[in-house]
Design an enzyme around this catalytic site. Structure first.
Site, short mmCIF file in Angstrom:
data_model
loop_
_atom_site.label_atom_id
_atom_site.label_comp_id
_atom_site.label_asym_id
_atom_site.label_seq_id
_atom_site.Cartn_x
_atom_site.Cartn_y
_atom_site.Cartn_z
N GLY A 68 0.76 -1.25 0.00
CA GLY A 68 0.00 0.00 0.00
C GLY A 68 0.79 1.29 0.00
O GLY A 68 0.21 2.36 -0.14
N GLU A 126 3.92 -6.82 1.55
CA GLU A 126 3.44 -7.20 0.22
C GLU A 126 3.36 -5.99 -0.71
O GLU A 126 2.29 -5.61 -1.17
CB GLU A 126 2.03 -7.82 0.33
CG GLU A 126 1.92 -9.01 1.27
CD GLU A 126 0.47 -9.40 1.57
OE1 GLU A 126 -0.45 -8.59 1.32
OE2 GLU A 126 0.26 -10.51 2.05
N PRO A 127 4.49 -5.34 -0.98
CA PRO A 127 4.42 -4.14 -1.81
C PRO A 127 4.26 -4.46 -3.30
O PRO A 127 4.83 -5.44 -3.78
CB PRO A 127 5.78 -3.49 -1.57
CG PRO A 127 6.70 -4.64 -1.32
CD PRO A 127 5.86 -5.70 -0.62
N GLY A 128 3.48 -3.69 -3.99
CA GLY A 128 3.36 -3.82 -5.44
C GLY A 128 3.76 -2.50 -6.08
O GLY A 128 4.85 -2.33 -6.62
N ARG A 129 2.88 -1.53 -5.90
CA ARG A 129 3.06 -0.22 -6.51
C ARG A 129 4.43 0.41 -6.22
O ARG A 129 5.09 0.91 -7.13
CB ARG A 129 1.96 0.72 -5.98
CG ARG A 129 1.84 2.03 -6.71
CD ARG A 129 0.86 2.94 -5.99
NE ARG A 129 -0.42 2.31 -5.75
CZ ARG A 129 -1.39 2.20 -6.64
NH1 ARG A 129 -1.23 2.70 -7.84
NH2 ARG A 129 -2.52 1.60 -6.33
N ARG A 153 -6.48 2.63 -15.13
CA ARG A 153 -6.54 3.33 -13.85
C ARG A 153 -7.28 4.66 -13.88
O ARG A 153 -8.11 4.92 -13.01
CB ARG A 153 -5.14 3.50 -13.25
CG ARG A 153 -4.44 2.18 -12.93
CD ARG A 153 -3.17 2.36 -12.13
NE ARG A 153 -3.47 2.82 -10.79
CZ ARG A 153 -3.26 4.04 -10.34
NH1 ARG A 153 -2.71 4.95 -11.10
NH2 ARG A 153 -3.59 4.35 -9.11
N CYS A 204 -14.87 3.56 -27.16
CA CYS A 204 -16.16 4.25 -27.14
C CYS A 204 -16.73 4.34 -25.72
O CYS A 204 -17.70 3.66 -25.37
CB CYS A 204 -17.12 3.52 -28.05
SG CYS A 204 -16.43 3.39 -29.69
N GLU A 205 -16.07 5.13 -24.90
CA GLU A 205 -16.50 5.43 -23.54
C GLU A 205 -16.03 6.85 -23.23
O GLU A 205 -14.88 7.19 -23.55
CB GLU A 205 -15.83 4.51 -22.51
CG GLU A 205 -16.15 3.04 -22.62
CD GLU A 205 -17.50 2.66 -22.04
OE1 GLU A 205 -18.15 3.49 -21.36
OE2 GLU A 205 -17.91 1.52 -22.29
N TYR A 222 -0.42 -1.98 -11.94
CA TYR A 222 -1.85 -1.96 -12.31
C TYR A 222 -2.05 -1.31 -13.68
O TYR A 222 -3.06 -0.68 -13.94
CB TYR A 222 -2.68 -1.26 -11.22
CG TYR A 222 -2.38 -1.82 -9.84
CD1 TYR A 222 -2.86 -3.08 -9.48
CD2 TYR A 222 -1.56 -1.13 -8.94
CE1 TYR A 222 -2.53 -3.62 -8.24
CE2 TYR A 222 -1.23 -1.67 -7.71
CZ TYR A 222 -1.72 -2.91 -7.36
OH TYR A 222 -1.39 -3.45 -6.15
C1 LIG Z 1 -3.09 -5.32 -3.88
C2 LIG Z 1 -2.54 -5.91 -2.66
C3 LIG Z 1 -1.24 -5.60 -2.25
C4 LIG Z 1 -0.35 -4.61 -2.96
O1 LIG Z 1 -0.72 -3.30 -2.78
P1 LIG Z 1 0.19 -2.08 -3.30
O2 LIG Z 1 -0.60 -0.89 -3.03
O3 LIG Z 1 0.40 -2.29 -4.76
O4 LIG Z 1 1.47 -2.12 -2.55
C5 LIG Z 1 -0.76 -6.24 -1.12
N1 LIG Z 1 -1.52 -7.12 -0.41
C6 LIG Z 1 -2.78 -7.42 -0.78
C7 LIG Z 1 -3.55 -8.39 0.02
C8 LIG Z 1 -3.33 -6.82 -1.91
O5 LIG Z 1 -4.59 -7.12 -2.26
#
Ligand SMILES: *Cc1c(COP(=O)(O)O)cnc(C)c1O
Length: 404
Positions: A233, A268-271, A307, A338-339, A367
Protein backbone atom coordinates in the site's frame (compact mmCIF):
# COMPACT_ATOMS: atom_id res chain seq x y z
CA UNK A 1 13.63 8.72 -17.56
CA UNK A 2 15.03 12.12 -18.45
CA UNK A 3 15.24 14.70 -21.23
CA UNK A 4 18.51 15.28 -23.06
CA UNK A 5 18.48 18.09 -25.65
CA UNK A 6 14.67 17.98 -25.51
CA UNK A 7 14.57 14.25 -26.31
CA UNK A 8 13.11 11.74 -23.87
CA UNK A 9 15.39 8.87 -22.83
CA UNK A 10 14.79 5.67 -20.87
CA UNK A 11 18.17 4.69 -19.43
CA UNK A 12 20.46 5.15 -22.45
CA UNK A 13 17.88 4.54 -25.14
CA UNK A 14 16.02 7.32 -26.92
CA UNK A 15 12.23 7.04 -26.64
CA UNK A 16 11.75 7.76 -30.32
CA UNK A 17 14.00 4.82 -31.26
CA UNK A 18 11.90 2.52 -29.06
CA UNK A 19 8.57 3.47 -30.61
CA UNK A 20 10.00 3.27 -34.15
CA UNK A 21 11.38 -0.20 -33.43
CA UNK A 22 8.54 -1.73 -31.40
CA UNK A 23 5.44 0.24 -32.39
CA UNK A 24 2.75 1.57 -30.07
CA UNK A 25 1.02 1.30 -27.66
CA UNK A 26 3.96 -0.18 -25.76
CA UNK A 27 4.78 -0.52 -22.08
CA UNK A 28 8.43 0.23 -21.54
CA UNK A 29 10.26 -0.68 -18.29
CA UNK A 30 13.64 0.34 -16.92
CA UNK A 31 15.47 -2.54 -15.30
CA UNK A 32 17.75 -0.30 -13.27
CA UNK A 33 14.78 1.62 -11.88
CA UNK A 34 13.13 -1.66 -10.85
CA UNK A 35 16.33 -2.94 -9.24
CA UNK A 36 16.83 0.36 -7.41
CA UNK A 37 13.27 0.38 -6.12
CA UNK A 38 13.74 -3.11 -4.68
CA UNK A 39 17.09 -2.12 -3.14
CA UNK A 40 15.61 1.01 -1.60
CA UNK A 41 12.66 -0.87 -0.18
CA UNK A 42 15.03 -3.38 1.40
CA UNK A 43 17.24 -0.59 2.71
CA UNK A 44 14.30 1.28 4.24
CA UNK A 45 13.45 -1.73 6.38
CA UNK A 46 16.91 -3.28 6.81
CA UNK A 47 16.85 -3.09 10.60
CA UNK A 48 13.68 -5.21 10.85
CA UNK A 49 14.74 -7.78 8.23
CA UNK A 50 11.29 -8.45 6.77
CA UNK A 51 10.21 -11.01 4.19
CA UNK A 52 9.22 -8.94 1.15
CA UNK A 53 6.60 -10.53 -1.10
CA UNK A 54 6.02 -8.59 -4.32
CA UNK A 55 2.32 -8.20 -5.11
CA UNK A 56 2.03 -10.04 -8.42
CA UNK A 57 -1.35 -8.50 -9.26
CA UNK A 58 0.40 -5.16 -9.71
CA UNK A 59 2.51 -6.66 -12.50
CA UNK A 60 2.64 -10.29 -13.56
CA UNK A 61 5.08 -10.13 -16.46
CA UNK A 62 7.40 -13.17 -16.29
CA UNK A 63 10.57 -11.17 -16.94
CA UNK A 64 9.66 -8.75 -14.13
CA UNK A 65 9.03 -11.68 -11.78
CA UNK A 66 12.38 -13.19 -12.74
CA UNK A 67 14.01 -9.92 -11.66
CA UNK A 68 12.01 -10.09 -8.43
CA UNK A 69 13.37 -13.59 -7.88
CA UNK A 70 16.95 -12.54 -8.68
CA UNK A 71 16.68 -9.70 -6.19
CA UNK A 72 15.85 -12.29 -3.55
CA UNK A 73 12.30 -11.28 -2.73
CA UNK A 74 9.13 -13.40 -2.73
CA UNK A 75 5.60 -13.07 -4.09
CA UNK A 76 2.11 -12.27 -2.87
CA UNK A 77 -0.40 -13.92 -5.23
CA UNK A 78 -4.19 -13.74 -5.48
CA UNK A 79 -5.00 -16.55 -7.92
CA UNK A 80 -3.70 -19.88 -9.17
CA UNK A 81 -2.58 -18.14 -12.35
CA UNK A 82 -0.39 -15.73 -10.40
CA UNK A 83 0.95 -18.60 -8.30
CA UNK A 84 1.90 -20.53 -11.45
CA UNK A 85 3.58 -17.44 -12.90
CA UNK A 86 5.57 -16.80 -9.68
CA UNK A 87 6.69 -20.45 -9.57
CA UNK A 88 7.59 -20.31 -13.26
CA UNK A 89 9.80 -17.31 -12.53
CA UNK A 90 11.62 -19.49 -10.01
CA UNK A 91 10.34 -17.84 -6.83
CA UNK A 92 10.56 -20.51 -4.09
CA UNK A 93 7.21 -21.68 -2.61
CA UNK A 94 8.51 -20.78 0.85
CA UNK A 95 8.53 -17.14 -0.23
CA UNK A 96 4.96 -17.16 -1.58
CA UNK A 97 1.85 -16.01 0.27
CA UNK A 98 -1.65 -16.42 -1.13
CA UNK A 99 -4.24 -13.69 -0.48
CA UNK A 100 -7.81 -13.01 -1.63
CA UNK A 101 -11.40 -13.20 -0.41
CA UNK A 102 -12.60 -15.90 -2.79
CA UNK A 103 -10.06 -18.65 -3.31
CA UNK A 104 -11.66 -21.65 -4.97
CA UNK A 105 -11.14 -25.18 -3.71
CA UNK A 106 -8.93 -26.07 -6.64
CA UNK A 107 -6.71 -23.06 -6.02
CA UNK A 108 -6.36 -23.89 -2.32
CA UNK A 109 -5.53 -27.50 -3.19
CA UNK A 110 -2.78 -26.34 -5.51
CA UNK A 111 -1.34 -24.00 -2.86
CA UNK A 112 -1.34 -26.84 -0.32
CA UNK A 113 0.40 -29.21 -2.76
CA UNK A 114 3.07 -26.62 -3.51
CA UNK A 115 3.63 -26.07 0.24
CA UNK A 116 3.72 -22.29 -0.03
CA UNK A 117 4.60 -20.26 3.04
CA UNK A 118 1.10 -19.08 3.99
CA UNK A 119 -2.45 -18.96 2.84
CA UNK A 120 -3.94 -15.72 4.12
CA UNK A 121 -7.55 -16.68 4.81
CA UNK A 122 -10.32 -14.09 4.90
CA UNK A 123 -13.36 -15.97 6.22
CA UNK A 124 -14.27 -18.84 8.52
CA UNK A 125 -15.72 -20.77 5.57
CA UNK A 126 -12.40 -20.54 3.79
CA UNK A 127 -10.54 -21.91 6.82
CA UNK A 128 -13.01 -24.83 7.05
CA UNK A 129 -12.31 -25.54 3.38
CA UNK A 130 -8.53 -25.41 3.94
CA UNK A 131 -8.96 -27.77 6.91
CA UNK A 132 -11.05 -30.18 4.84
CA UNK A 133 -8.43 -30.26 2.07
CA UNK A 134 -5.55 -30.64 4.52
CA UNK A 135 -7.34 -33.55 6.19
CA UNK A 136 -7.82 -35.25 2.81
CA UNK A 137 -4.12 -34.88 2.11
CA UNK A 138 -3.21 -35.90 5.69
CA UNK A 139 -1.07 -32.82 6.08
CA UNK A 140 -1.14 -29.56 7.97
CA UNK A 141 -1.29 -26.13 6.40
CA UNK A 142 0.11 -22.84 7.62
CA UNK A 143 -2.33 -20.01 7.40
CA UNK A 144 -2.61 -16.36 8.20
CA UNK A 145 -5.91 -14.77 9.12
CA UNK A 146 -6.67 -11.39 7.62
CA UNK A 147 -7.97 -8.81 9.99
CA UNK A 148 -10.06 -5.87 8.85
CA UNK A 149 -8.84 -3.22 11.32
CA UNK A 150 -11.54 -0.71 10.36
CA UNK A 151 -9.09 2.02 9.42
CA UNK A 152 -9.50 4.71 6.82
CA UNK A 153 -6.36 4.57 4.69
CA UNK A 154 -7.00 8.14 3.45
CA UNK A 155 -6.54 7.14 -0.16
CA UNK A 156 -8.87 6.95 -3.19
CA UNK A 157 -12.13 5.40 -2.02
CA UNK A 158 -11.99 2.71 -4.65
CA UNK A 159 -8.63 1.37 -3.48
CA UNK A 160 -9.34 1.41 0.24
CA UNK A 161 -9.66 -2.07 1.75
CA UNK A 162 -9.42 -1.76 5.52
CA UNK A 163 -12.82 -0.40 6.57
CA UNK A 164 -15.67 -2.55 7.84
CA UNK A 165 -17.75 -1.59 4.81
CA UNK A 166 -15.08 -3.19 2.57
CA UNK A 167 -15.32 -6.90 1.75
CA UNK A 168 -11.81 -7.76 2.98
CA UNK A 169 -10.74 -9.56 6.14
CA UNK A 170 -12.51 -10.24 9.42
CA UNK A 171 -13.63 -7.97 12.22
CA UNK A 172 -11.75 -8.11 15.49
CA UNK A 173 -14.51 -10.12 17.14
CA UNK A 174 -14.81 -12.65 14.33
CA UNK A 175 -11.03 -12.88 14.15
CA UNK A 176 -10.66 -13.77 17.83
CA UNK A 177 -13.51 -16.27 17.67
CA UNK A 178 -12.02 -18.07 14.70
CA UNK A 179 -8.61 -18.11 16.29
CA UNK A 180 -10.12 -19.81 19.34
CA UNK A 181 -11.96 -22.36 17.18
CA UNK A 182 -8.92 -23.37 15.17
CA UNK A 183 -6.30 -23.21 17.90
CA UNK A 184 -6.35 -26.95 18.45
CA UNK A 185 -6.78 -27.97 14.82
CA UNK A 186 -4.33 -30.65 13.69
CA UNK A 187 -4.62 -29.56 10.10
CA UNK A 188 -4.68 -25.79 10.13
CA UNK A 189 -1.90 -23.91 11.91
CA UNK A 190 -2.51 -20.22 12.48
CA UNK A 191 0.97 -18.77 11.96
CA UNK A 192 0.21 -15.27 10.88
CA UNK A 193 -1.89 -12.22 11.56
CA UNK A 194 -2.30 -10.28 8.34
CA UNK A 195 -3.69 -6.93 7.23
CA UNK A 196 -3.72 -4.79 4.11
CA UNK A 197 -5.61 -1.53 4.44
CA UNK A 198 -5.42 -0.16 0.92
CA UNK A 199 -3.21 1.21 -1.78
CA UNK A 200 -1.42 4.46 -2.72
CA UNK A 201 -1.19 5.43 0.94
CA UNK A 202 1.08 8.44 1.35
CA UNK A 203 0.43 9.30 4.99
CA UNK A 204 1.98 7.19 7.74
CA UNK A 205 -0.84 7.78 10.24
CA UNK A 206 -3.22 5.06 8.97
CA UNK A 207 -0.37 2.57 9.33
CA UNK A 208 0.32 3.83 12.82
CA UNK A 209 -3.32 3.24 13.75
CA UNK A 210 -3.20 -0.17 12.11
CA UNK A 211 -0.13 -1.18 14.17
CA UNK A 212 -1.94 -0.09 17.33
CA UNK A 213 -4.88 -2.32 16.43
CA UNK A 214 -2.50 -5.24 15.76
CA UNK A 215 -0.82 -4.68 19.11
CA UNK A 216 -4.20 -4.85 20.85
CA UNK A 217 -5.34 -7.97 18.97
CA UNK A 218 -2.13 -9.84 19.66
CA UNK A 219 -2.48 -9.09 23.36
CA UNK A 220 -6.07 -10.34 23.28
CA UNK A 221 -5.33 -13.45 21.19
CA UNK A 222 -3.23 -15.35 23.71
CA UNK A 223 -1.49 -17.00 20.79
CA UNK A 224 2.06 -17.12 19.44
CA UNK A 225 2.30 -15.88 15.88
CA UNK A 226 5.38 -16.52 13.76
CA UNK A 227 4.52 -13.76 11.31
CA UNK A 228 2.72 -10.46 11.10
CA UNK A 229 1.92 -9.61 7.49
CA UNK A 230 1.46 -5.85 7.11
CA UNK A 231 0.41 -5.97 3.44
CA UNK A 232 1.49 -3.33 0.95
CA UNK A 233 0.00 0.00 0.00
CA UNK A 234 2.90 2.44 0.23
CA UNK A 235 2.21 5.27 -2.18
CA UNK A 236 4.36 6.84 -4.87
CA UNK A 237 4.62 10.34 -6.28
CA UNK A 238 2.33 10.33 -9.32
CA UNK A 239 2.09 14.11 -8.97
CA UNK A 240 4.79 16.47 -7.77
CA UNK A 241 2.41 17.83 -5.14
CA UNK A 242 2.06 14.41 -3.46
CA UNK A 243 4.29 14.15 -0.44
CA UNK A 244 6.72 11.26 -0.24
CA UNK A 245 5.86 8.34 2.01
CA UNK A 246 7.84 8.51 5.24
CA UNK A 247 9.55 5.11 5.36
CA UNK A 248 11.76 6.11 8.24
CA UNK A 249 8.76 6.84 10.42
CA UNK A 250 6.98 3.61 9.42
CA UNK A 251 10.15 1.66 10.14
CA UNK A 252 10.46 3.14 13.61
CA UNK A 253 6.77 2.43 14.40
CA UNK A 254 7.33 -1.21 13.43
CA UNK A 255 10.59 -1.38 15.39
CA UNK A 256 8.72 -0.30 18.50
CA UNK A 257 6.04 -2.94 17.82
CA UNK A 258 8.69 -5.65 17.45
CA UNK A 259 10.09 -4.85 20.88
CA UNK A 260 6.78 -6.13 22.27
CA UNK A 261 6.13 -8.98 19.85
CA UNK A 262 8.75 -11.40 18.56
CA UNK A 263 7.48 -12.01 15.04
CA UNK A 264 8.81 -11.91 11.49
CA UNK A 265 7.34 -9.05 9.47
CA UNK A 266 6.02 -9.68 5.95
CA UNK A 267 5.40 -6.88 3.44
CA UNK A 268 3.44 -7.20 0.22
CA UNK A 269 4.42 -4.14 -1.81
CA UNK A 270 3.36 -3.82 -5.44
CA UNK A 271 3.06 -0.22 -6.51
CA UNK A 272 6.08 1.05 -4.56
CA UNK A 273 8.30 -1.50 -6.34
CA UNK A 274 7.13 -1.32 -9.92
CA UNK A 275 4.91 1.73 -10.62
CA UNK A 276 7.53 4.32 -11.51
CA UNK A 277 9.70 1.91 -13.49
CA UNK A 278 7.54 2.09 -16.63
CA UNK A 279 5.95 4.40 -19.18
CA UNK A 280 3.32 3.69 -21.78
CA UNK A 281 4.34 4.95 -25.22
CA UNK A 282 1.55 6.00 -27.49
CA UNK A 283 1.18 7.66 -30.89
CA UNK A 284 -1.16 10.55 -31.59
CA UNK A 285 -3.68 9.39 -34.20
CA UNK A 286 -5.58 12.65 -34.61
CA UNK A 287 -5.84 16.04 -33.01
CA UNK A 288 -9.36 17.44 -32.91
CA UNK A 289 -9.75 21.14 -32.20
CA UNK A 290 -12.93 22.54 -30.72
CA UNK A 291 -13.56 26.08 -29.58
CA UNK A 292 -12.79 25.12 -25.96
CA UNK A 293 -10.35 22.25 -26.21
CA UNK A 294 -7.84 20.22 -28.13
CA UNK A 295 -8.59 16.51 -28.08
CA UNK A 296 -5.34 14.58 -28.43
CA UNK A 297 -6.56 11.21 -29.65
CA UNK A 298 -4.01 8.54 -28.78
CA UNK A 299 -3.61 4.96 -29.94
CA UNK A 300 -3.50 3.85 -26.28
CA UNK A 301 -6.85 3.57 -24.54
CA UNK A 302 -8.54 2.59 -21.30
CA UNK A 303 -8.21 -1.08 -22.25
CA UNK A 304 -4.40 -0.59 -22.14
CA UNK A 305 -4.33 1.57 -19.01
CA UNK A 306 -7.51 1.44 -17.00
CA UNK A 307 -6.54 3.33 -13.85
CA UNK A 308 -7.76 6.79 -14.85
CA UNK A 309 -11.15 5.39 -15.96
CA UNK A 310 -11.47 2.98 -13.03
CA UNK A 311 -10.24 5.09 -10.12
CA UNK A 312 -9.95 8.60 -11.51
CA UNK A 313 -6.23 8.36 -10.92
CA UNK A 314 -3.57 10.72 -12.21
CA UNK A 315 -0.80 9.89 -14.70
CA UNK A 316 1.42 12.59 -16.09
CA UNK A 317 2.00 12.69 -19.85
CA UNK A 318 5.24 13.79 -21.53
CA UNK A 319 6.10 14.44 -25.17
CA UNK A 320 8.94 12.37 -26.65
CA UNK A 321 10.34 15.54 -28.12
CA UNK A 322 9.81 18.68 -26.12
CA UNK A 323 9.07 21.73 -28.20
CA UNK A 324 10.09 25.12 -26.90
CA UNK A 325 6.63 26.44 -27.70
CA UNK A 326 3.75 25.78 -25.35
CA UNK A 327 0.22 25.57 -26.61
CA UNK A 328 -2.11 27.40 -24.22
CA UNK A 329 -5.35 25.57 -24.64
CA UNK A 330 -7.01 22.79 -22.67
CA UNK A 331 -5.60 19.46 -23.87
CA UNK A 332 -7.65 16.33 -23.27
CA UNK A 333 -5.61 13.18 -23.87
CA UNK A 334 -8.10 10.49 -24.84
CA UNK A 335 -8.13 7.02 -26.38
CA UNK A 336 -10.18 5.58 -29.25
CA UNK A 337 -12.46 3.44 -27.04
CA UNK A 338 -16.16 4.25 -27.14
CA UNK A 339 -16.50 5.43 -23.54
CA UNK A 340 -16.46 8.96 -22.19
CA UNK A 341 -14.21 7.77 -19.36
CA UNK A 342 -11.59 6.75 -21.91
CA UNK A 343 -9.57 9.82 -21.02
CA UNK A 344 -6.11 9.90 -19.47
CA UNK A 345 -5.48 13.49 -18.59
CA UNK A 346 -6.69 17.04 -19.02
CA UNK A 347 -4.14 19.88 -18.81
CA UNK A 348 -4.30 23.63 -19.36
CA UNK A 349 -1.31 23.80 -21.67
CA UNK A 350 1.13 21.42 -23.29
CA UNK A 351 4.26 21.37 -25.40
CA UNK A 352 3.30 21.84 -29.07
CA UNK A 353 2.08 18.52 -30.54
CA UNK A 354 1.36 17.30 -34.05
CA UNK A 355 -0.51 14.29 -35.39
CA UNK A 356 1.66 11.13 -35.70
CA UNK A 357 3.96 12.33 -32.91
CA UNK A 358 4.39 10.32 -29.70
CA UNK A 359 3.84 10.74 -25.97
CA UNK A 360 4.78 8.81 -22.84
CA UNK A 361 2.26 8.21 -20.06
CA UNK A 362 4.19 8.07 -16.76
CA UNK A 363 4.31 5.72 -13.78
CA UNK A 364 2.29 2.91 -15.34
CA UNK A 365 4.31 -0.09 -14.10
CA UNK A 366 1.76 -1.06 -11.45
CA UNK A 367 -1.85 -1.96 -12.31
CA UNK A 368 -1.16 -0.94 -15.92
CA UNK A 369 -0.61 -3.98 -18.11
CA UNK A 370 -1.98 -6.29 -15.41
CA UNK A 371 -5.35 -4.51 -15.56
CA UNK A 372 -5.48 -4.35 -19.36
CA UNK A 373 -8.24 -6.01 -21.35
CA UNK A 374 -9.46 -6.69 -24.87
CA UNK A 375 -12.35 -4.24 -24.62
CA UNK A 376 -13.48 -3.03 -28.05
CA UNK A 377 -11.65 -6.17 -29.23
CA UNK A 378 -8.34 -4.33 -29.12
CA UNK A 379 -5.20 -6.48 -28.91
CA UNK A 380 -3.08 -6.02 -25.78
CA UNK A 381 0.03 -3.86 -25.94
CA UNK A 382 3.59 -5.17 -26.04
CA UNK A 383 6.05 -4.83 -23.16
CA UNK A 384 9.69 -3.82 -23.57
CA UNK A 385 12.55 -3.97 -21.07
CA UNK A 386 15.33 -1.40 -21.27
CA UNK A 387 18.68 -2.12 -19.67
CA UNK A 388 21.41 0.43 -20.20
CA UNK A 389 21.75 0.60 -24.02
CA UNK A 390 19.72 -2.49 -24.83
CA UNK A 391 16.02 -3.04 -25.35
CA UNK A 392 14.12 -6.30 -25.66
CA UNK A 393 10.55 -7.52 -25.94
CA UNK A 394 9.34 -9.10 -22.69
CA UNK A 395 5.80 -9.61 -23.93
CA UNK A 396 4.83 -9.67 -27.59
CA UNK A 397 2.00 -7.52 -28.82
CA UNK A 398 -1.14 -9.66 -28.94
CA UNK A 399 -2.12 -10.67 -32.46
CA UNK A 400 -5.62 -9.92 -33.69
CA UNK A 401 -6.08 -13.46 -34.94
CA UNK A 402 -5.62 -14.68 -31.35
CA UNK A 403 -8.67 -12.75 -30.24
CA UNK A 404 -10.82 -12.68 -33.36
C1 LIG B 1 -3.09 -5.32 -3.88
C2 LIG B 1 -2.54 -5.91 -2.66
C3 LIG B 1 -1.24 -5.60 -2.25
C4 LIG B 1 -0.35 -4.61 -2.96
O1 LIG B 1 -0.72 -3.30 -2.78
P1 LIG B 1 0.19 -2.08 -3.30
O2 LIG B 1 -0.60 -0.89 -3.03
O3 LIG B 1 0.40 -2.29 -4.76
O4 LIG B 1 1.47 -2.12 -2.55
C5 LIG B 1 -0.76 -6.24 -1.12
N1 LIG B 1 -1.52 -7.12 -0.41
C6 LIG B 1 -2.78 -7.42 -0.78
C7 LIG B 1 -3.55 -8.39 0.02
C8 LIG B 1 -3.33 -6.82 -1.91
O5 LIG B 1 -4.59 -7.12 -2.26
Amino acid sequence: MYFKKNKLFIEKVEGLKIVKKFGTPTYCYSRSKLKNNIKNFQKNFRSINPLICFSVKSNSNLEILKQIKRSGIGADVVSKGEMLQALKAGIPPKKIVFSGVGKKSEELKFAIEKKILLINAESESEIFEIERLAKLKKTNVNIGIRLNPNIDAKTLKKISTGKHEDKFGLTEKAFLNILKNFKKSNFVKVKCLSVHIGSQITDCKPYEKMINVLDRIIKKSNHLYDYVDLGGGMGIQYEKKTKLFNYKRYNSIITKFLKKHKVKIIFEPGRSIIANSAVLFSQIIYIKNTSKKKFIILDAAMNDLMRPALYGSFHNILPLIKSNKKNKKIHDFVGPVCETTDKFLSVKEFSNLKEKEYVAISDVGAYGMSLSSNYNLRPKASEIMIENKSSKVILKRQKLNNIV
